[in-house]
Design an enzyme around this catalytic site. Structure first.
Site, PDB file in Angstrom:
ATOM      1  N   SER A  20       0.827  -1.217   0.000  1.00  0.00           N
ATOM      2  CA  SER A  20       0.000   0.000   0.000  1.00  0.00           C
ATOM      3  C   SER A  20       0.855   1.258   0.000  1.00  0.00           C
ATOM      4  O   SER A  20       0.333   2.365  -0.064  1.00  0.00           O
ATOM      5  CB  SER A  20      -0.947   0.002   1.209  1.00  0.00           C
ATOM      6  N   LYS A 280     -15.530  29.573 -30.226  1.00  0.00           N
ATOM      7  CA  LYS A 280     -15.960  28.856 -29.034  1.00  0.00           C
ATOM      8  C   LYS A 280     -15.222  29.272 -27.772  1.00  0.00           C
ATOM      9  O   LYS A 280     -14.025  29.517 -27.783  1.00  0.00           O
ATOM     10  CB  LYS A 280     -15.724  27.354 -29.224  1.00  0.00           C
ATOM     11  N   ASN A 282     -15.533  27.391 -24.156  1.00  0.00           N
ATOM     12  CA  ASN A 282     -16.255  26.286 -23.533  1.00  0.00           C
ATOM     13  C   ASN A 282     -16.121  26.297 -22.011  1.00  0.00           C
ATOM     14  O   ASN A 282     -15.043  26.598 -21.481  1.00  0.00           O
ATOM     15  CB  ASN A 282     -15.730  24.952 -24.082  1.00  0.00           C
ATOM     16  N   GLU A 287     -17.929  21.971 -16.400  1.00  0.00           N
ATOM     17  CA  GLU A 287     -18.312  20.609 -16.805  1.00  0.00           C
ATOM     18  C   GLU A 287     -17.544  19.565 -16.001  1.00  0.00           C
ATOM     19  O   GLU A 287     -18.077  18.517 -15.645  1.00  0.00           O
ATOM     20  CB  GLU A 287     -18.066  20.421 -18.301  1.00  0.00           C
ATOM     21  N   TYR A 314      -9.961  -6.281  12.094  1.00  0.00           N
ATOM     22  CA  TYR A 314      -9.325  -5.832  10.858  1.00  0.00           C
ATOM     23  C   TYR A 314      -9.312  -6.930   9.797  1.00  0.00           C
ATOM     24  O   TYR A 314      -9.037  -8.092  10.096  1.00  0.00           O
ATOM     25  CB  TYR A 314      -7.885  -5.384  11.155  1.00  0.00           C
ATOM     26  N   GLN A 319      -7.436  -2.018   3.768  1.00  0.00           N
ATOM     27  CA  GLN A 319      -6.332  -1.236   3.210  1.00  0.00           C
ATOM     28  C   GLN A 319      -6.826  -0.419   2.003  1.00  0.00           C
ATOM     29  O   GLN A 319      -6.247   0.613   1.674  1.00  0.00           O
ATOM     30  CB  GLN A 319      -5.203  -2.192   2.801  1.00  0.00           C
ATOM     31  N   LYS A 322      -8.172   3.775   1.699  1.00  0.00           N
ATOM     32  CA  LYS A 322      -7.512   5.070   1.503  1.00  0.00           C
ATOM     33  C   LYS A 322      -7.640   5.663   0.098  1.00  0.00           C
ATOM     34  O   LYS A 322      -7.929   6.865  -0.033  1.00  0.00           O
ATOM     35  CB  LYS A 322      -6.050   4.963   1.946  1.00  0.00           C
TER      36      LYS A 322
HETATM   37  N1  ARG Z   1      -1.300  -1.133   5.380  1.00  0.00           N
HETATM   38  C1  ARG Z   1      -2.323  -1.615   6.239  1.00  0.00           C
HETATM   39  C2  ARG Z   1      -3.618  -0.862   5.970  1.00  0.00           C
HETATM   40  O1  ARG Z   1      -3.559   0.186   5.453  1.00  0.00           O
HETATM   41  C3  ARG Z   1      -1.937  -1.450   7.682  1.00  0.00           C
HETATM   42  C4  ARG Z   1      -2.602  -2.394   8.603  1.00  0.00           C
HETATM   43  C5  ARG Z   1      -2.061  -3.759   8.430  1.00  0.00           C
HETATM   44  N2  ARG Z   1      -2.508  -4.652   9.456  1.00  0.00           N
HETATM   45  C6  ARG Z   1      -2.477  -5.958   9.284  1.00  0.00           C
HETATM   46  N3  ARG Z   1      -2.922  -6.667  10.250  1.00  0.00           N
HETATM   47  N4  ARG Z   1      -2.009  -6.505   8.221  1.00  0.00           N
HETATM   48  O2  ARG Z   1      -4.690  -1.326   6.262  1.00  0.00           O
END
Ligand code: ARG
Length: 457
Positions: A20, A280, A282, A287, A314, A319, A322
């Site tokens: 990530s 033109k 625009n 838009e 979790y 992940q 974001k």
């Molecule tokens: N990069 C992970 C995220 O954004 C961090 C958390 C990872 N936790 C885990 N138990 N693998 O979600």
């Protein structure tokens, strides 16, 4: 970082799908701040020695300096911003870096970082919305008495003032800001110290880290704190609603700037030309604001769907929380800035607007109301008589108040010369002086109230 129980390393695919860092490096400031708060607390609680806490804190400052100077390195083997920072810290200060992760997990770490990031994004959005509100209020003040047609079904309905129309958007943005403020209030609880999911056996001080990071309090339930992303969804839903408002405003500028309307000349700085048609100009920025609203809603939808079936606590799906938040934030910031410029710098063609109100028979309701009031005619009948007057004016190609009195009296003998007071667009607008109505004095009151509200920001 977790290789102890593994005989083999991850495949190339695993490394790529798992990484990530390409996007969560945007969290680096929050990650450093949260780590510094955490290690200071570990030191104060005697969980690590003062000396180690200080070495780690200073090391984190050095990492932050490097990031600020050179950017965050992207090594997929290090997965994410948390591991990237810890690994660099270890290179800089040695094995003592390994004490930082005591009584902590990446699960509470990322939940904390992300809340801090969203909180900051909300503050930036709010500042942008204040600037947009100021632009709306300034132009509304200038055009409190400028007449334009008000529409329903995009058909001329009744005359309104441009100031009134612009202040409608001020109100929408005011509610958007309050939605963001609500989201901010709810998100401002600290997950830090929830550890992986169950809390920790170490004698940590969650109040201390919460306070250090500007949270109102520690989150009450460790499972909830690491699992939920409703704070991000609150934000994305507020962003969606706001983008919808901006999109409607953009749409109106697009219509107003079209040649048949000709209500507005857009600033050159927010328009583009055509490579083939030299005449033109625009409305591309408007838009794109309209287009971006769709994408912002897509971001909110994406995160809702990511979250909808996840068991506590979790899961790695999270992940993916974001990218939609980052994307929506960028799109919204651009949209707000574009609409602020458009409102501030457009040239409103008030003569054209007035003409459109006059030729669109926008005062027909006023004529019907006059017949009811002055000639004691039932409204249904007045409606019918007025319809005949509109038909005649349309046939003669004139505005209602340009019909000679003889012509009006042919339609209904009870009409007298006083009717003209009701037929002008100015009289119509001035008469709508109920609270919140379009009369210039009412618009000026709205503007004054808005200025007072904005002076508190
Ligand atoms: N990069 C992970 C995220 O954004 C961090 C958390 C990872 N936790 C885990 N138990 N693998 O979600």
């Amino acid at each position: 970082m977790w290789g102890g129980r593994f005989a083999e390393g991850p495949s190339a695919i695993m490394r790529e799908i798992n990484a990530s860092i390409p996007f969560d490096k945007a969290l680096w400031r929050q990650d450093i701040a949260a780590s510094k708060a955490h290690v200071a607390m570990l030191g104060a609680q005697g969980i690590v020695s003062d000396e180690d806490a200080e070495a780690i804190g200073n090391g984190l400052d050095r990492v932050a300096e490097e990031y600020a100077r050179d950017g965050v390195p992207e090594d997929w083997d290090l997965e994410d911003i948390h591991m990237t920072t810890e690994s660099r810290l270890a290179e800089l200060i040695g094995p003592v870096a390994g004490r930082l992760h005591t009584a902590r997990s990446r699960n509470d770490q990322v939940a904390t970082d992300f809340r801090l990031w969203v909180r900051n994004a909300i503050d930036e959005v709010d500042a942008g919305l204040v600037a947009l509100q100021r632009a709306l209020v300034a132009r509304a003040d200038e055009h409190a008495a400028s007449i334009m047609p008000g529409f329903t079904h995009l058909q001329t309905a009744q005359p309104v003032t441009l100031g009134h129309h612009l202040m409608a958007y001020y109100e929408m943005i005011r509610r958007d800001r309050s939605r963001f403020a609500d989201a901010r209030k709810r998100l401002n609880e600290s997950p830090l110290g929830s550890a992986a999911l169950a809390g920790t056996g170490f004698d940590i001080d969650r109040e201390a880290t919460a306070t250090a990071l500007g949270f109102d309090r520690p989150a009450a339930n460790s499972l909830d704190a690491v699992s939920d992303r409703d704070f991000a969804l609150d934000y994305l839903m507020a962003a969606s609603q706001c983008a919808l408002h901006l999109s409607r405003l953009a749409e109106e500028f697009i219509i107003w700037a079209s040649q048949p309307f000709g209500f507005v000349r857009l600033p050159d700085s927010l328009s583009t030309g055509s490579s083939i048609m030299p005449q033109k100009k625009n409305p591309d920025a408007a838009e794109l604001v309209r287009g971006h609203a769709g994408r912002v809603i897509g971001c909110a939808t994406a995160l809702m769907i990511t979250m909808k079936g996840l068991p506590l606590a979790y899961s790695k799906d999270m992940q993916d929380d974001k990218p939609p938040v980052f994307e929506a934030t960028g799109l919204l910031a651009l949209s707000i800035a574009a609409m602020t410029g458009m409102v501030a710098d457009s040239e409103f063609r008030t003569e054209r607007m007035r003409q459109a109100a006059e030729l669109g028979y926008a005062t027909a309701t006023d004529l019907a109301d006059w017949l009811v009031r002055e000639a004691d005619i039932p409204f249904r009948e007045a409606h019918h008589i007025t319809g005949a007057a509109v038909k005649r004016a349309e046939a003669d190609g004139v505005a209602l108040d340009q019909l000679p009195l003889e012509v009006l009296q042919e339609i209904d003998a009870r009409i007298d010369e006083h009717v003209y007071r009701a037929l002008s667009v100015d009289a119509s607008v001035a008469s709508r002086a109920s609270y919140g109505g379009t009369a210039p004095d009412q618009v000026r009151m709205q503007v004054a109230r808005a200025k007072a509200q904005l002076s508190e920001d």
